[in-house]
Design a protein around this motif. Structure first.
Motif, PDB file in Angstrom:
ATOM      1  N   THR A   1      -8.693   6.631  -1.687  1.00  0.00           N
ATOM      2  CA  THR A   1      -7.453   5.988  -1.234  1.00  0.00           C
ATOM      3  C   THR A   1      -6.693   5.403  -2.427  1.00  0.00           C
ATOM      4  O   THR A   1      -5.459   5.420  -2.439  1.00  0.00           O
ATOM      5  CB  THR A   1      -7.714   4.895  -0.170  1.00  0.00           C
ATOM      6  OG1 THR A   1      -8.511   3.863  -0.712  1.00  0.00           O
ATOM      7  CG2 THR A   1      -8.371   5.488   1.071  1.00  0.00           C
ATOM      8  N   ASP A   2      -7.424   4.937  -3.433  1.00  0.00           N
ATOM      9  CA  ASP A   2      -6.762   4.470  -4.658  1.00  0.00           C
ATOM     10  C   ASP A   2      -6.080   5.635  -5.374  1.00  0.00           C
ATOM     11  O   ASP A   2      -4.996   5.473  -5.951  1.00  0.00           O
ATOM     12  CB  ASP A   2      -7.769   3.791  -5.583  1.00  0.00           C
ATOM     13  CG  ASP A   2      -8.268   2.463  -5.023  1.00  0.00           C
ATOM     14  OD1 ASP A   2      -7.569   1.865  -4.171  1.00  0.00           O
ATOM     15  OD2 ASP A   2      -9.372   2.031  -5.428  1.00  0.00           O
TER      16      ASP A   2
ATOM     17  N   VAL B   1      -2.758   6.296  -3.832  1.00  0.00           N
ATOM     18  CA  VAL B   1      -1.745   5.381  -4.356  1.00  0.00           C
ATOM     19  C   VAL B   1      -1.269   5.875  -5.709  1.00  0.00           C
ATOM     20  O   VAL B   1      -0.060   5.982  -5.968  1.00  0.00           O
ATOM     21  CB  VAL B   1      -2.286   3.934  -4.456  1.00  0.00           C
ATOM     22  CG1 VAL B   1      -1.291   3.028  -5.167  1.00  0.00           C
ATOM     23  CG2 VAL B   1      -2.628   3.387  -3.081  1.00  0.00           C
TER      24      VAL B   1
ATOM     25  N   ARG C   1      -2.277   0.527   1.226  1.00  0.00           N
ATOM     26  CA  ARG C   1      -3.688   0.594   0.826  1.00  0.00           C
ATOM     27  C   ARG C   1      -4.342  -0.771   1.038  1.00  0.00           C
ATOM     28  O   ARG C   1      -5.479  -0.882   1.488  1.00  0.00           O
ATOM     29  CB  ARG C   1      -3.811   1.033  -0.637  1.00  0.00           C
ATOM     30  CG  ARG C   1      -5.157   0.797  -1.321  1.00  0.00           C
ATOM     31  CD  ARG C   1      -6.299   1.506  -0.614  1.00  0.00           C
ATOM     32  NE  ARG C   1      -7.557   1.233  -1.251  1.00  0.00           N
ATOM     33  CZ  ARG C   1      -8.340   0.178  -0.979  1.00  0.00           C
ATOM     34  NH1 ARG C   1      -7.965  -0.737  -0.101  1.00  0.00           N
ATOM     35  NH2 ARG C   1      -9.494   0.021  -1.590  1.00  0.00           N
TER      36      ARG C   1
END
Length: 189
Positions: free
Chosen positions: A145-146, A149, A159
């Motif tokens: 998920t990072d 971003v 996030r």
């Protein structure tokens, strides 16, 4: 107040997963928070429900008829809703809950949790979300998920919608203090 919890229909390969489900159940009871979950008697779902029930807490199950027919439904819940599809299950669980937590689980766990995250991004709800990160189970998912971003497909604010803790108490505290960002479409204008 009720929290929807998504978790495995299996107990997993490590006793720490079951212990975490039971610990979350104890914390929900301690705080007087009801449980909304998938309605099964098996796996982490069953362990969580049993813990909350033993503690005198409210447990609402939502199970598709197809799974109930396979005798997976928990027989002792406060209330069991039998629905026609997984789509109906997700909608009713979302309606019954004031927030969403995922414990370790498989594809179904992620599907249900990610749908609630998506609905939060779209402004369909403004309810907090959290991951109970047992023994680093979600480490790689969070790293991905990072990466979303970094690659420009997910805003940092969206996030940050996901509270993360290895312990139920701090996770529920973080969720109680969560600030839900505006819907994602504001970023696209």
């Amino acid at each position: 107040m009720r929290i929807a919890v998504y978790c495995g229909s299996k107990t997993g390969s490590d006793d720490s997963f079951r212990a975490a489900a039971e610990s979350l159940g104890h914390e929900l009871v301690r705080r007087g928070v009801g449980l909304v979950y998938g309605g099964a008697r098996v796996g982490l779902m069953g362990a969580l429900a049993d813990t909350v029930l033993r503690g005198g807490g409210e447990v609402i199950g939502v199970i598709p008829a197809q799974l109930q027919e396979r005798e997976l439904a928990h027989p002792g819940l406060t209330r069991l809703h039998v629905v026609g599809s997984m789509h109906e299950r997700k909608a009713l669980m979302a309606d019954q809950a004031d927030g969403f937590v995922a414990l370790p689980g498989g594809v179904g766990t992620l599907d249900e949790f990610f749908e609630m995250w998506t609905w939060g991004q779209l402004g369909i709800h403004a309810k907090p979300l959290g991951l109970l990160d047992v023994d680093g189970y979600f480490t790689h998912l969070l790293a991905f998920t990072d990466e979303m971003v970094r690659a420009g497909f997910l805003s940092a604010a969206h996030r940050a919608m996901i509270a993360v803790s290895a312990l139920p108490g701090p996770l529920l505290d973080a969720m109680a203090n969560a600030v839900v960002p505006p819907e994602k479409w504001r970023d696209l204008r």
